[in-house]
Design a protein around this motif. Structure first.
Motif, short mmCIF file in Angstrom:
data_model
loop_
_atom_site.label_atom_id
_atom_site.label_comp_id
_atom_site.label_asym_id
_atom_site.label_seq_id
_atom_site.Cartn_x
_atom_site.Cartn_y
_atom_site.Cartn_z
N PRO A 148 0.82 -1.17 0.01
CA PRO A 148 0.00 0.06 0.04
C PRO A 148 0.78 1.23 0.08
N LYS A 149 0.24 2.40 -0.41
CA LYS A 149 1.00 3.59 -0.59
C LYS A 149 1.70 4.10 0.75
N ASN A 150 0.70 4.09 1.70
CA ASN A 150 1.11 4.51 2.74
C ASN A 150 2.15 3.85 3.69
N ILE A 151 2.79 3.00 3.39
CA ILE A 151 3.78 1.91 4.01
C ILE A 151 5.22 2.55 3.92
N LYS A 152 5.95 2.62 4.79
CA LYS A 152 7.36 3.15 4.70
C LYS A 152 7.96 1.79 4.16
N CYS A 153 8.62 2.06 2.98
CA CYS A 153 9.51 1.28 2.15
C CYS A 153 10.53 1.67 1.20
N GLU A 154 11.18 0.97 0.90
CA GLU A 154 12.34 1.17 -0.30
C GLU A 154 11.72 0.16 -1.29
N LYS A 155 11.43 0.79 -2.57
CA LYS A 155 11.17 -0.08 -3.56
C LYS A 155 12.24 -0.40 -4.80
N ASP A 156 11.78 -0.91 -5.81
CA ASP A 156 12.63 -1.05 -6.86
C ASP A 156 13.86 -2.07 -6.69
N TRP A 157 13.52 -3.07 -6.03
CA TRP A 157 14.81 -4.14 -6.06
C TRP A 157 14.28 -5.28 -6.74
N ARG A 158 15.65 -5.88 -7.10
CA ARG A 158 15.27 -6.84 -8.13
C ARG A 158 16.06 -8.13 -7.34
N MET A 159 15.75 -9.50 -7.93
CA MET A 159 16.25 -10.30 -6.91
C MET A 159 16.86 -11.51 -7.75
N LEU A 160 18.03 -11.96 -7.17
CA LEU A 160 18.70 -12.99 -7.55
C LEU A 160 18.65 -14.17 -6.63
N LYS A 161 18.15 -15.47 -7.08
CA LYS A 161 18.13 -16.62 -6.13
C LYS A 161 19.17 -17.44 -6.68
N ILE A 162 19.89 -18.12 -5.49
CA ILE A 162 21.01 -19.02 -5.77
C ILE A 162 20.15 -20.31 -6.13
N GLU A 163 20.37 -20.89 -7.22
CA GLU A 163 19.66 -22.10 -7.54
C GLU A 163 20.06 -23.25 -6.67
N GLY A 164 19.34 -24.31 -6.39
CA GLY A 164 19.70 -25.25 -5.73
C GLY A 164 19.56 -25.19 -4.30
N THR A 165 19.97 -26.50 -3.54
CA THR A 165 19.62 -26.28 -2.13
C THR A 165 21.32 -26.26 -1.63
N LEU A 166 21.49 -25.19 -0.62
CA LEU A 166 22.85 -24.84 -0.17
C LEU A 166 22.84 -25.38 0.96
N ASP A 167 23.95 -26.28 1.17
CA ASP A 167 24.15 -27.10 2.48
C ASP A 167 24.75 -26.18 3.53
N PHE A 168 24.18 -26.30 4.81
CA PHE A 168 24.59 -25.52 5.89
C PHE A 168 26.03 -25.52 6.17
N SER A 169 26.77 -26.40 5.73
CA SER A 169 28.26 -26.51 5.83
C SER A 169 29.00 -25.56 4.86
N LEU A 170 28.10 -25.27 3.80
CA LEU A 170 28.97 -24.04 2.61
C LEU A 170 29.48 -22.88 3.39
N ILE A 171 30.72 -22.48 3.24
CA ILE A 171 31.06 -21.31 3.73
C ILE A 171 31.42 -20.19 2.85
N GLY A 172 31.01 -19.02 3.14
CA GLY A 172 31.62 -17.83 2.29
C GLY A 172 30.78 -17.42 0.98
N ILE A 173 29.54 -18.21 0.87
CA ILE A 173 28.50 -17.73 -0.37
C ILE A 173 28.25 -16.17 -0.54
N LEU A 174 27.50 -15.93 0.44
CA LEU A 174 27.14 -14.59 0.32
C LEU A 174 28.40 -13.61 0.48
#
Length: 129
Positions: free
Chosen positions: A55-81
Motif C-alpha cells: 500500500p502507498k502509506n507503508i514506509k518502504c524502499e522499492k525497485d529491488w530486483r532479486m537473484l536466487k541462488i539455484e539449488g539447495t545450499l548445504d549449511f556447511s558451505l562457507i562464504g557464499i554471501l
C-alpha cells in the motif's frame, strides 16, 4: 573468486523492503506476493514482498530486483554471501540479502541489476533470466 560455479536466477518481479512498527500485526497484503519474507525483531517488523502488493502509506524502499541462488545450499558451505557481496562491493553495488533454509536471495536495486549481473558473470557465476 568463486571456486565452484554457482547458478543464480533473476526473478521477474520488482520487490519492496518495508519497515513496520514492532507492534504491528503481519498484514494480509504482504502475503499476496509469490515471494515474501517477514522478519520480526525487538525493534521492527520488516517485510520483503512484491512491490505491487505494498500500500502507498507503508514506509518502504522499492525497485529491488532479486537473484536466487539455484539449488539447495548445504549449511556447511562457507562464504557464499561473502563472496557475492565482495564481487558487488568492488563495483560499488549495494545488496540486501535474505537467507532461507534452502538457499540465499540477493536483492539489488533495479538501476544496478545489469552491472551486478555483468560483474557476477565475469566472476564465473551463471545467471538465468
Amino acid at each position: 573468486m568463486s571456486q565452484k560455479i554457482l547458478t543464480m536466477k533473476l526473478l521477474k518481479e520488482k520487490y519492496g523492503v518495508c519497515r513496520l512498527d514492532k507492534t504491528d500485526e503481519i498484514p494480509n497484503w504482504a502475503k499476496k506476493s509469490d515471494f515474501f519474507s517477514i522478519t520480526k525483531t525487538l525493534d521492527e517488523l520488516s517485510i520483503v514482498c512484491s512491490q505491487n502488493s505494498i500500500p502507498k502509506n507503508i514506509k518502504c524502499e522499492k525497485d529491488w530486483r532479486m537473484l536466487k541462488i539455484e539449488g539447495t545450499l548445504d549449511f556447511s558451505l562457507i562464504g557464499i554471501l561473502a563472496t557475492i557481496s565482495t564481487v558487488l562491493a568492488q563495483k560499488e553495488i549495494s545488496i540486501f540479502a535474505l537467507s532461507t533454509y534452502d538457499t540465499d536471495y540477493i536483492l539489488i536495486k533495479d538501476n544496478n541489476i545489469d552491472n551486478a549481473i555483468e560483474a557476477l558473470i565475469n566472476e564465473n557465476y551463471k545467471i538465468i533470466n
